[in-house]
Design an enzyme around this catalytic site. Structure first.
Site, PDB file in Angstrom:
ATOM      1  N   ASP A 116       0.800  -1.232   0.000  1.00 34.78           N
ATOM      2  CA  ASP A 116       0.000   0.000   0.000  1.00 34.78           C
ATOM      3  C   ASP A 116       0.832   1.281   0.000  1.00 34.78           C
ATOM      4  OD1 ASP A 116      -2.657  -1.045  -0.037  1.00 34.78           O
ATOM      5  OD2 ASP A 116      -2.317  -1.779   1.992  1.00 34.78           O
ATOM      6  N   ASP A 179      -5.944  -4.423  -6.199  1.00 29.70           N
ATOM      7  CA  ASP A 179      -5.684  -3.079  -5.658  1.00 29.70           C
ATOM      8  C   ASP A 179      -4.243  -2.637  -5.904  1.00 29.70           C
ATOM      9  OD1 ASP A 179      -7.303  -4.993  -4.306  1.00 29.70           O
ATOM     10  OD2 ASP A 179      -7.705  -3.622  -2.672  1.00 29.70           O
TER      11      ASP A 179
HETATM   12  N1  GLY Z   1      -7.185  -1.667  -0.921  1.00 24.90           N
HETATM   13  C1  GLY Z   1      -8.193  -2.144  -0.050  1.00 24.90           C
HETATM   14  C2  GLY Z   1      -9.547  -1.762  -0.475  1.00 24.90           C
HETATM   15  O1  GLY Z   1      -9.776  -1.332  -1.598  1.00 24.90           O
HETATM   16  O2  GLY Z   1     -10.436  -1.926   0.354  1.00 24.90           O
END
Ligand code: GLY
Length: 405
Positions: A116, A179
């Site tokens: 992330d 993601d």
């Molecule tokens: N990246 C985690 C979500 O989209 O909830």
């Protein structure tokens, strides 16, 4: 007869004009001013102690739940403040953006906890560098890109998204989530701004491998792919936050739309432009009438299922960019218009939080299978909404979306 059809034609043209005018009439400045007012309400409430980064509205009274820099959403609040500063030139917003950005510093000097880092550091320090030009910020972004690159597994060809045991992920095998596409932007940027060519290569390889393994024949996305970390062989395609392994989780598909559009921008490789359109079209074809998706397109309780307005913001922002790349004029116009309608609907009384709480929008769903953050306000919903407004403002001013306001 001729006269009648001529009249019909006039009515149709007028209706068409009305339709496009009603999209154009979206008052972007008014909605940015609304966001600014809401952000100052939030700022007035943030605690003096840590954690102080607003993540989601936790109760009926409209109180925020706060997190620290390690949380995957920690970059969205500073990023939101940077966008608001860009749009309003308000100096207090700049100071607040700097204050919250500085809280994320440790991410640039600690080993990678997960993928992330782009959401966190690019949205905070990255925007800060773009808008304020602080060279220290640039070094922080570059260092963090190198940290993210440590998660790349060349045998698989993707970044390891969760370097830890997560239920159903066959740890210690290699997992990649859709993601993760968004975090490639950090690598592309670093590679162009003093980082190595290797960072660019990792981003391209990740996008290629994901294109091969993360999608069904109809271009809907799986949430997670688990790979054998030694052979690179795909083990399974499953969900974590979606309704089912074979369902289209709305935010997952939004990450694909936004991600492949961005990868095309960075590579100018037509394969990615084509793919960005394919993953967009299947999403657009299956949307409900108000263009804001249910949290999962296959949720069994539609139309009573919760919506995910954050996916709409991500897609609106991505489609505004995609509309600038697509050569087929009719298709480009469709993407632009549908994006504007999404932003318009997000700006309505149905989706703006207004008096309910001090976030910008509501009806965002975070992790439905976990029973957390359902039909509420979450900081990334606000971030992509303000990004879409800022991008639209630039396009309305005939600017490129990469120019600062
Ligand atoms: N990246 C985690 C979500 O989209 O909830």
């Amino acid at each position: 007869m001729y006269r009648l059809s001529k009249n019909i034609a006039v009515v149709l043209v007028a209706a068409g004009l009305l339709c496009s005018c009603s999209v154009k009439r979206l008052n972007v400045d008014k909605n940015i001013a609304y966001c600014k007012k809401q952000a100052f309400r939030t700022l007035a409430d943030v605690p003096g102690d840590l954690p102080n980064i607003p993540r989601n509205i936790k109760d009926e009274a409209g109180n925020w739940r706060y997190v620290n820099y390690k949380d995957w959403t920690s970059g969205f609040w500073p990023g939101t403040l940077w966008y608001l500063y860009e749009a309003t030139k308000n100096d207090s917003l700049k100071k607040e953006a700097e204050r919250f950005t500085s809280e994320l510093y440790n991410l640039s000097v600690e080993p990678a906890f997960d993928h992330d880092l782009g959401f966190q550091v690019f949205n905070s320090y990255g925007h800060g560098y773009r808008l304020a030009g602080d060279e220290e910020y640039k070094k922080i972004v570059l260092r963090t890109a190198d940290t993210l690159a440590t998660l790349f597994n060349p045998k698989v060809g993707t970044i390891l998204s969760w370097p830890r045991s997560v239920p159903n992920m066959d740890w210690p095998q290699h997992n990649t989530i859709i993601d993760n596409m968004i975090n490639l932007e950090l690598l592309f940027w670093a590679s162009k701004n003093g980082g190595t060519k290797g960072l660019y290569d990792i981003a391209v390889k990740h996008a290629e491998t994901t294109m091969l393994n993360h999608f069904r024949k109809d271009y809907t996305s799986y949430h997670v792919v688990v790979y054998n970390k030694e052979t690179g062989k795909r083990i399974k395609q499953v969900t974590h936050q979606g309704y089912a392994d074979d369902s289209m989780w709305a935010r997952g598909q939004s990450w694909a739309i936004y991600g492949y559009t961005m990868v095309y921008r960075e590579t100018r490789d037509e394969r990615f432009l084509d793919f960005a359109q394919k993953v967009s079209d299947v999403y657009l074809d299956r949307l409900p009438e108000d263009l804001i998706p249910y949290w999962d397109f296959n949720a069994p309780d539609i139309p009573d299922a919760p919506k995910d307005a954050s996916a709409a913001g991500v897609v609106a922002s991505g489609l505004l960019e995609l509309s600038t790349f697509v050569k087929d004029e009719a298709k480009a116009k469709r993407y632009r218009e549908v994006a504007e309608k999404m932003i318009k609907n997000l700006s309505s009384a149905e989706y703006q939080s207004r008096e309910k709480n001090s976030a910008f929008i509501t009806h965002v769903t975070g992790h439905k299978p976990n029973g957390t953050e359902i039909d509420t306000s979450i900081n990334y919903g606000d971030y992509y909404y303000i990004e879409a407004l800022v991008r639209l403002k630039k396009l309305q001013q005939a600017k490129s979306i990469y120019e600062n306001l």
